[in-house]
Design a protein around this motif. Structure first.
Motif: not given
Length: 126
Positions: A28-29, A34-40, A57-59, A76-80
């Protein structure tokens, strides 16, 4: 309409067991949709296939064009820890139904977004 007949075989079709098609996520992350869509969108300028990876700690999104130009976009992202290649357009379409912070699940072949409904994006062979 008079004289027209509509027929569908959807009801008579044999459908696969959905629990076998969409497997549970084992990683999971947490990320802002919106931030992920902009980065994509930024990473997919060079190519429709992007690699998405998380170090816990980040993507990072990466894409390589036919001219071997490389694009790396962080977010920015957190998780596995995860690494997967996906079609950017499919992922942007799936994310368009979500806003704010979301949880994204991953298994070996799928990215799964659960909310009011479930969006599944399959990984691509690179």
């Amino acid at each position: 309409y008079p004289g027209m007949v509509f027929k569908s075989r959807l009801i008579d079709a044999a459908y696969p067991d959905i629990s076998r098609v969409i497997r549970p996520a084992d990683k999971q992350i947490a990320v802002n949709a919106e931030s992920l869509a902009d980065a994509i969108k930024a990473a997919s300028i060079t190519n429709d296939t992007i690699n998405i990876s998380f170090d816990g700690k980040s993507g990072k999104l990466s894409g390589i064009s036919r001219n071997q130009d490389e694009t790396d976009i962080g977010f920015d992202a957190t998780g596995d820890e995860i690494s997967m290649s996906l079609n950017a357009r499919y992922l942007i379409d799936a994310l368009s139904f979500y806003s704010g912070d979301i949880e994204i699940g991953f298994n070996d072949t799928q990215l799964i977004i659960d909310g009011d409904y479930r969006s599944v994006v399959m990984c691509v062979r690179v």
